[in-house]
Design an enzyme around this catalytic site. Structure first.
Site, PDB file in Angstrom:
ATOM      1  N   LYS A  32       0.833  -1.211   0.000  1.00  0.00           N
ATOM      2  CA  LYS A  32       0.000   0.000   0.000  1.00  0.00           C
ATOM      3  C   LYS A  32       0.867   1.261   0.000  1.00  0.00           C
ATOM      4  O   LYS A  32       0.621   2.186  -0.766  1.00  0.00           O
ATOM      5  CB  LYS A  32      -0.921   0.034   1.242  1.00  0.00           C
ATOM      6  CG  LYS A  32      -1.901  -1.126   1.327  1.00  0.00           C
ATOM      7  CD  LYS A  32      -2.845  -0.979   2.519  1.00  0.00           C
ATOM      8  CE  LYS A  32      -2.175  -0.976   3.875  1.00  0.00           C
ATOM      9  NZ  LYS A  32      -1.564  -2.258   4.277  1.00  0.00           N
ATOM     10  N   ARG A 107      -9.322   1.089   8.943  1.00  0.00           N
ATOM     11  CA  ARG A 107      -8.876  -0.256   9.318  1.00  0.00           C
ATOM     12  C   ARG A 107      -9.890  -0.981  10.204  1.00  0.00           C
ATOM     13  O   ARG A 107      -9.645  -2.128  10.570  1.00  0.00           O
ATOM     14  CB  ARG A 107      -7.574  -0.128  10.099  1.00  0.00           C
ATOM     15  CG  ARG A 107      -6.351  -0.645   9.370  1.00  0.00           C
ATOM     16  CD  ARG A 107      -5.181  -0.331  10.257  1.00  0.00           C
ATOM     17  NE  ARG A 107      -4.003  -1.068  10.004  1.00  0.00           N
ATOM     18  CZ  ARG A 107      -2.938  -0.584   9.375  1.00  0.00           C
ATOM     19  NH1 ARG A 107      -2.969   0.606   8.832  1.00  0.00           N
ATOM     20  NH2 ARG A 107      -1.849  -1.292   9.289  1.00  0.00           N
ATOM     21  N   ARG A 147      11.743  -5.864   4.870  1.00  0.00           N
ATOM     22  CA  ARG A 147      11.547  -4.427   4.631  1.00  0.00           C
ATOM     23  C   ARG A 147      12.505  -3.583   5.469  1.00  0.00           C
ATOM     24  O   ARG A 147      12.715  -3.834   6.648  1.00  0.00           O
ATOM     25  CB  ARG A 147      10.105  -4.048   4.973  1.00  0.00           C
ATOM     26  CG  ARG A 147       9.815  -2.564   4.806  1.00  0.00           C
ATOM     27  CD  ARG A 147       8.364  -2.292   4.635  1.00  0.00           C
ATOM     28  NE  ARG A 147       7.565  -2.608   5.809  1.00  0.00           N
ATOM     29  CZ  ARG A 147       6.235  -2.480   5.847  1.00  0.00           C
ATOM     30  NH1 ARG A 147       5.585  -2.070   4.777  1.00  0.00           N
ATOM     31  NH2 ARG A 147       5.574  -2.771   6.938  1.00  0.00           N
ATOM     32  N   ARG A 179      11.428  -1.480  10.853  1.00  0.00           N
ATOM     33  CA  ARG A 179      10.372  -1.051  11.773  1.00  0.00           C
ATOM     34  C   ARG A 179      10.252  -2.052  12.915  1.00  0.00           C
ATOM     35  O   ARG A 179      10.333  -3.258  12.682  1.00  0.00           O
ATOM     36  CB  ARG A 179       9.027  -0.981  11.019  1.00  0.00           C
ATOM     37  CG  ARG A 179       8.835   0.309  10.263  1.00  0.00           C
ATOM     38  CD  ARG A 179       7.625   0.300   9.374  1.00  0.00           C
ATOM     39  NE  ARG A 179       6.410  -0.283   9.949  1.00  0.00           N
ATOM     40  CZ  ARG A 179       5.233  -0.299   9.322  1.00  0.00           C
ATOM     41  NH1 ARG A 179       5.119   0.229   8.108  1.00  0.00           N
ATOM     42  NH2 ARG A 179       4.181  -0.841   9.877  1.00  0.00           N
ATOM     43  N   ARG A 190      -0.196  -8.709  13.695  1.00  0.00           N
ATOM     44  CA  ARG A 190      -0.803  -7.744  12.764  1.00  0.00           C
ATOM     45  C   ARG A 190      -1.743  -8.460  11.799  1.00  0.00           C
ATOM     46  O   ARG A 190      -2.791  -7.922  11.428  1.00  0.00           O
ATOM     47  CB  ARG A 190       0.291  -6.979  12.003  1.00  0.00           C
ATOM     48  CG  ARG A 190       1.041  -6.010  12.922  1.00  0.00           C
ATOM     49  CD  ARG A 190       2.355  -5.548  12.311  1.00  0.00           C
ATOM     50  NE  ARG A 190       2.183  -4.666  11.179  1.00  0.00           N
ATOM     51  CZ  ARG A 190       3.142  -4.405  10.287  1.00  0.00           C
ATOM     52  NH1 ARG A 190       4.337  -4.973  10.403  1.00  0.00           N
ATOM     53  NH2 ARG A 190       2.913  -3.578   9.298  1.00  0.00           N
TER      54      ARG A 190
HETATM   55  P1  AMP Z   1       1.048   0.676   8.850  1.00  0.00           P
HETATM   56  O1  AMP Z   1       2.203   1.584   8.697  1.00  0.00           O
HETATM   57  O2  AMP Z   1      -0.135   1.074   8.036  1.00  0.00           O
HETATM   58  O3  AMP Z   1       1.408  -0.780   8.690  1.00  0.00           O
HETATM   59  O4  AMP Z   1       0.562   0.845  10.386  1.00  0.00           O
HETATM   60  C1  AMP Z   1       1.443   0.515  11.454  1.00  0.00           C
HETATM   61  C2  AMP Z   1       0.648   0.439  12.746  1.00  0.00           C
HETATM   62  O5  AMP Z   1       0.075   1.731  13.028  1.00  0.00           O
HETATM   63  C3  AMP Z   1      -0.529  -0.521  12.763  1.00  0.00           C
HETATM   64  O6  AMP Z   1      -0.140  -1.860  13.036  1.00  0.00           O
HETATM   65  C4  AMP Z   1      -1.378   0.092  13.880  1.00  0.00           C
HETATM   66  O7  AMP Z   1      -0.829  -0.210  15.148  1.00  0.00           O
HETATM   67  C5  AMP Z   1      -1.195   1.590  13.636  1.00  0.00           C
HETATM   68  N1  AMP Z   1      -2.210   2.093  12.691  1.00  0.00           N
HETATM   69  C6  AMP Z   1      -1.989   2.553  11.426  1.00  0.00           C
HETATM   70  N2  AMP Z   1      -3.133   2.914  10.834  1.00  0.00           N
HETATM   71  C7  AMP Z   1      -4.114   2.685  11.751  1.00  0.00           C
HETATM   72  C8  AMP Z   1      -5.526   2.837  11.737  1.00  0.00           C
HETATM   73  N3  AMP Z   1      -6.170   3.284  10.648  1.00  0.00           N
HETATM   74  N4  AMP Z   1      -6.213   2.506  12.868  1.00  0.00           N
HETATM   75  C9  AMP Z   1      -5.576   2.063  13.960  1.00  0.00           C
HETATM   76  N5  AMP Z   1      -4.260   1.864  14.039  1.00  0.00           N
HETATM   77  C10 AMP Z   1      -3.523   2.181  12.949  1.00  0.00           C
END
Ligand code: AMP
Length: 237
Positions: A32, A107, A147, A179, A190
């Site tokens: 994404k 999400r 990554r 990360r 996740r």
């Molecule tokens: P990402 O970078 O999109 O993989 O997001 C990393 C982490 O940020 C996720 O595993 C959640 O802990 C938090 N996070 C990101 N977007 C959301 C969202 N829309 N709602 C809740 N937590 C989020």
């Protein structure tokens, strides 16, 4: 509230063919962020990644960052209220008026309902379109554990798209990091979170004329071509 300057568009471009704000949906590691950045460059509209905004808050030591960090490190979601508020503030910025790409949001079903209402209430209401990117579990695990990211948010993969010098960003020479939530253990959490809370969001948007699925298990450029083809199809409906 802090944001990452890398998520702001580089230059205005023609977005007239985009059907509306684009939601990029999919499990962790489907691409994404990579695809959102490419679409941002192509259409000159911002990528709004809730994960990036949360990480910027952690890096800047804000109150939101402090709440978010332990949840993120365990593969859990940050509360809907906090994330919705963060998105509302970001959508109020002037660079969103020509469109935007939401990456990693919504999400949960509550977030989806909230953003649907928020957008419907906007004076410039445009129909949201959703692209769901699909990649199978084993490949995602490989991608996630490989990554590496630069402080400016450039994404590499030690297996599939390594930097020229290991551990160093090709563009700005910064040190690449993994990360904290890209370990195998947190990835498993996740994915559980995705299945329980985000898979229903994909179903929520699965409406003819508003939704397309794209195979994410292709070279990056081929996935971009598929997303553009999907956006064209949505525009025609
Ligand atoms: P990402 O970078 O999109 O993989 O997001 C990393 C982490 O940020 C996720 O595993 C959640 O802990 C938090 N996070 C990101 N977007 C959301 C969202 N829309 N709602 C809740 N937590 C989020």
């Amino acid at each position: 509230m802090t944001n990452d300057s890398a998520t702001h568009p580089p230059a205005p471009a023609d977005t007239t063919f985009l059907p509306g704000p684009v939601l990029l949906l999919g499990a962790p590691g489907v691409g994404k962020g990579t695809q959102a950045k490419l679409l941002m460059a192509e259409y000159g509209i911002p990528q709004i990644s809730t994960g990036d905004i949360l990480r910027a808050n952690i890096a800047n030591g804000t109150a939101l960052g402090k709440v978010a960090k332990s949840l993120m490190d365990q593969g859990q979601l940050v509360s809907d209220d906090l994330v919705n508020q963060m998105v509302a503030e970001r959508l109020a910025e002037p660079d969103t008026h020509r469109g935007y790409i939401l990456d990693g949001y919504p999400r949960t079903i509550n977030q989806a309902l909230w953003v649907d209402n928020h957008l419907a209430a906007a004076s410039t209401a445009l129909p949201v379109v959703a692209i769901s990117i699909l990649v199978d579990y084993k490949k995602l695990l490989h991608r996630i554990t490989g990554r590496r990211i630069s402080p400016a948010g450039r994404i590499y993969n030690i297996y599939t798209s390594p930097p020229a010098v290991p551990g160093i960003c090709d563009v700005d020479g910064s040190i690449l990091v993994q990360r904290p939530d890209d370990s195998e253990e947190v990835f498993a959490e996740r994915m559980k979170t995705f299945e329980a809370q985000t898979a229903p969001v994909v179903e929520h948007y699965r409406n003819p004329g508003r939704f397309q699925e794209v195979n994410g298990d292709l070279p990056v450029e081929a996935v971009t071509v598929a997303i553009n083809a999907a956006l064209h199809k949505l525009r025609q409906t």
